[in-house]
Design an enzyme around this catalytic site. Structure first.
Site, PDB file in Angstrom:
ATOM      1  N   THR A 187       0.671  -1.392   0.310  1.00  0.00           N
ATOM      2  CA  THR A 187      -0.447  -0.102   0.160  1.00  0.00           C
ATOM      3  C   THR A 187       0.832   1.001  -0.097  1.00  0.00           C
ATOM      4  OG1 THR A 187      -0.541   0.260   2.104  1.00  0.00           O
ATOM      5  CG2 THR A 187      -2.127  -0.937   1.196  1.00  0.00           C
ATOM      6  N   GLU A 332      -5.265  -4.409  -1.731  1.00  0.00           N
ATOM      7  CA  GLU A 332      -6.140  -5.304  -0.274  1.00  0.00           C
ATOM      8  C   GLU A 332      -7.083  -6.069  -1.318  1.00  0.00           C
ATOM      9  OE1 GLU A 332      -5.761  -2.081   0.694  1.00  0.00           O
ATOM     10  OE2 GLU A 332      -4.562  -1.937   2.517  1.00  0.00           O
ATOM     11  N   LYS A 439     -16.064  16.584   8.382  1.00  0.00           N
ATOM     12  CA  LYS A 439     -16.576  16.924   9.887  1.00  0.00           C
ATOM     13  C   LYS A 439     -16.926  17.548   9.822  1.00  0.00           C
ATOM     14  CE  LYS A 439     -15.131  12.072  11.293  1.00  0.00           C
ATOM     15  NZ  LYS A 439     -13.992  11.694  10.715  1.00  0.00           N
ATOM     16  N   TRP A 444     -21.376  15.041   8.471  1.00  0.00           N
ATOM     17  CA  TRP A 444     -20.471  14.535   7.064  1.00  0.00           C
ATOM     18  C   TRP A 444     -20.915  15.564   5.514  1.00  0.00           C
ATOM     19  CZ3 TRP A 444     -18.933   8.662   8.170  1.00  0.00           C
ATOM     20  CH2 TRP A 444     -18.392   8.406   9.213  1.00  0.00           C
TER      21      TRP A 444
HETATM   22  P1  ADP Z   1      -3.646   4.540  -1.921  1.00  0.00           P
HETATM   23  O1  ADP Z   1      -5.272   5.371  -3.553  1.00  0.00           O
HETATM   24  O2  ADP Z   1      -3.402   4.266  -0.972  1.00  0.00           O
HETATM   25  O3  ADP Z   1      -2.363   4.749  -2.772  1.00  0.00           O
HETATM   26  P2  ADP Z   1      -4.906   2.159  -3.148  1.00  0.00           P
HETATM   27  O4  ADP Z   1      -5.224   1.852  -4.853  1.00  0.00           O
HETATM   28  O5  ADP Z   1      -5.228   1.051  -2.219  1.00  0.00           O
HETATM   29  O6  ADP Z   1      -3.925   2.616  -2.942  1.00  0.00           O
HETATM   30  O7  ADP Z   1      -6.660   2.946  -3.178  1.00  0.00           O
HETATM   31  C1  ADP Z   1      -7.447   2.429  -2.556  1.00  0.00           C
HETATM   32  C2  ADP Z   1      -8.644   3.547  -2.279  1.00  0.00           C
HETATM   33  O8  ADP Z   1      -8.952   3.961  -3.576  1.00  0.00           O
HETATM   34  C3  ADP Z   1      -9.900   2.953  -1.644  1.00  0.00           C
HETATM   35  O9  ADP Z   1     -10.193   2.343  -1.004  1.00  0.00           O
HETATM   36  C4  ADP Z   1     -11.023   4.085  -1.762  1.00  0.00           C
HETATM   37  O10 ADP Z   1     -10.412   4.976  -0.988  1.00  0.00           O
HETATM   38  C5  ADP Z   1     -10.246   4.479  -3.491  1.00  0.00           C
HETATM   39  N1  ADP Z   1     -10.847   4.621  -5.151  1.00  0.00           N
HETATM   40  C6  ADP Z   1     -10.685   3.412  -5.675  1.00  0.00           C
HETATM   41  N2  ADP Z   1     -11.800   3.451  -6.099  1.00  0.00           N
HETATM   42  C7  ADP Z   1     -12.412   4.360  -6.237  1.00  0.00           C
HETATM   43  C8  ADP Z   1     -13.064   5.134  -7.091  1.00  0.00           C
HETATM   44  N3  ADP Z   1     -14.077   4.367  -7.712  1.00  0.00           N
HETATM   45  N4  ADP Z   1     -13.935   5.616  -6.285  1.00  0.00           N
HETATM   46  C9  ADP Z   1     -13.574   6.708  -5.187  1.00  0.00           C
HETATM   47  N5  ADP Z   1     -12.595   6.380  -4.961  1.00  0.00           N
HETATM   48  C10 ADP Z   1     -11.911   4.823  -4.827  1.00  0.00           C
END
Ligand code: ADP
Length: 539
Positions: A187, A332, A439, A444
């Site tokens: 991550t 994940e 918030k 929210w």
């Molecule tokens: P990071 O963005 O923290 O580098 P990840 O690629 O694992 O790591 O990101 C996953 C996160 O991206 C999800 O938990 C969510 O918050 C966001 N995300 C992924 N796809 C979407 C989507 N289609 N719309 C909104 N948020 C999204």
């Protein structure tokens, strides 16, 4: 008593993917934009042969099943060969995001215990800086031919083409348990150190099969797919595995992800389907609009990683006839876990209403299940209103982190840190990341909804909203806007525009105009950077 099924128990292995493609789609092309020089093209059969050569070469270096092999590389054919050679040999393909801070890169390389590192010459300066701190990496392999090798002082490295050249094209892929680790992706570590998701062969193969389904990316020999999503980010959403399963041509964009380069590749290679984060499609759309261009072969695009604004969906669909498939997933979840799609009933809606459906993150795809829970863990109703933390479980969802001591699961479900609603038809909508939700006065505000509304203004190229500490309301929204080139728009006009579209108390307290937003390696806006710089403006 249960009866045992009388079916063969053949393991789902990544080596099986490339051998399938070589045997069934041997003449289908892989096209790769090189870091140096023109396009490179060959077939799945040749890709398989070179993957086997690399597998022999890695074995020759003394690497064995269970060894981790890192990569810091663009989407190109050598990286693709590594995907098959490393995992196919029973080793773990550890893709590293080059945009991580060097300390974090060093941390993940040491944590994964990478014994070799495959890297593009672009990243030579980065390798020079990190190599002294990665003592377990015994082999630095530059994904290059001899003519384009960089010089990296103090790092003894080998050229990929020289490494594989003497080796045989024959290799007996080992057979092992499909639950073995195949690929590792960390991550991005916005809070604490990055955490490793270790994908099994089984998870990747079934996710990749699912990616070929008509409701997801729909990959078949009639398609040419261009994955813009990087191979260092969640295995490029498993497209490098899905394309050879479906028999689609695979077009790899290398290091050039700007609108002009992508358009040239899409048209030149007759691409029918693509996939990437919204910022990529913004850049492409801007280029296409500015130059009055059309897409002649593009049919659909997969988008995810952050929310796709409805205004951008409308442009692709209404103005260019390109369907948008909007998915949700995270490191994940191996790749896509939910996907938006219009039902026959949705198709009776007005175009604007249809875009609003696609702007939601959609239904869980077969293989995953989702629910939303309140702060006590109780499941909330599927009414499209009750919002809580999104939980996910399924065939390709992590059960724990690599070398992690504490399981992240709650009653067998993975808590995503995203706030969502699910409606009666199972359609999920991400309201916000828990850490981004604003918030204010006990209520929210969804930063995603505000950004999407702001992006509807014709002079806004990009928008981001953060919650900023406020003496009275706890937090208030602050909007950042990047104007479209040549357009003028001021604070009052944007706020008036939003007042007509969102609840009054949602309207941001201020607007800051920037030349660009901070964007990370995966193409997502880095709100943490904005918070660091502007988090105190209302106090
Ligand atoms: P990071 O963005 O923290 O580098 P990840 O690629 O694992 O790591 O990101 C996953 C996160 O991206 C999800 O938990 C969510 O918050 C966001 N995300 C992924 N796809 C979407 C989507 N289609 N719309 C909104 N948020 C999204």
């Amino acid at each position: 008593m249960l009866q045992a099924g009388l079916m063969m128990d053949r393991p789902l292995l990544i080596s099986g993917i490339i051998e399938h493609a070589a045997a069934q789609f041997g003449d289908v092309e892989v096209v790769s934009r090189e870091t140096h020089g023109p396009l490179f093209r060959y077939t799945y059969e040749q890709c398989a042969a070179r993957s086997r050569k690399l597998a022999n070469a890695l074995k020759g270096l003394g690497l064995e099943a269970g060894s981790a092999v890192g990569s810091i590389a663009w989407n190109n054919h050598r990286h693709l060969e590594a995907y098959f050679a490393v995992s196919g040999s029973g080793m773990v393909m550890h893709t590293c995001n080059p945009r991580l801070a060097p300390q974090q890169l060093i941390y993940i390389i040491n944590h994964a215990e990478d014994a070799a590192m495959l890297f593009d010459s672009t990243f030579a300066p980065l390798i020079k800086g990190i190599a002294p701190y990665c003592p377990k990496v015994k082999n630095w392999i530059c994904l290059s031919d001899a003519a384009n090798m960089p010089a990296i002082e103090g790092v003894s490295m080998v050229c990929y083409e020289d490494l594989i050249a003497p080796h045989s094209e024959l290799f007996d892929w080992p057979e092992f348990d499909e639950r073995s680790g195949a690929a590792l992706c960390y991550t991005s570590g916005t809070t604490g150190n990055p955490k490793g998701a270790l994908y099994s062969h089984r998870a990747i193969v079934i996710n990749a099969i699912s990616g070929c389904l008509p409701g997801i990316l729909s990959l078949s020999p009639s398609d040419a797919i261009l994955p813009v999503v990087p191979m260092f980010h969640i295995n490029a959403w498993c497209i490098p595995y899905a394309a050879p399963i479906g028999g689609a041509r695979l077009v790899l964009p290398g290091p050039r992800l700007d609108g002009a380069s992508l358009y040239e590749l899409m048209e030149g290679e007759r691409v029918t389907v693509s996939a990437g984060v919204p910022t990529i499609w913004l850049g492409l759309m801007q280029y296409v609009e500015e130059h009055g261009l059309r897409f002649s072969t593009m049919k659909r695009t997969g988008v995810g990683g952050s929310a796709m604004p409805a205004a951008l969906i409308a442009k692709f669909v209404d103005n260019y006839g390109v369907e948008v498939r909007h998915g949700w997933g995270m490191t994940e979840t191996t790749a896509v876990a939910t996907m938006s799609c219009l039902s026959p009933k949705n198709r009776e809606l007005s175009p604007v209403e249809q875009h609003a459906v696609i702007a939601r993150q959609g239904k869980s795809v077969f293989g995953t299940e989702i629910k939303v829970v309140d702060e006590y863990g109780a499941t909330l109703p599927r009414d499209g209103v009750a919002q809580g933390e999104l939980m996910v479980r399924g065939q390709w969802i992590v059960s724990g982190y690599y070398k992690g001591e504490v399981s992240p699961l709650v009653d067998g479900w993975f808590p995503t840190g995203d706030i969502a609603t699910i409606d009666a038809h199972g359609v999920m909508q991400i309201r916000d990341r828990a850490k981004d939700v604003i918030k204010t006065g006990g209520e929210w505000i969804s930063s995603i909804d505000l950004e999407s509304a702001a992006m509807g203004h014709p002079a806004v190229a990009m928008a981001a909203v953060i919650g900023v500490k406020h003496p009275k309301w706890d937090e208030r929204p602050l909007l950042f806007v990047v104007r479209k080139p040549g357009k003028t728009v001021e604070r009052e006009e944007i706020l008036a525009f939003l007042t007509e579209r969102v609840a009054k108390w949602w309207v941001p307290d201020d607007v800051i105009f920037l030349e660009a937003l901070p964007v990370g390696g995966a193409g997502k806006v880095q709100k943490g950077d904005l918070r660091k710089q502007y988090g105190g403006v209302f106090s």
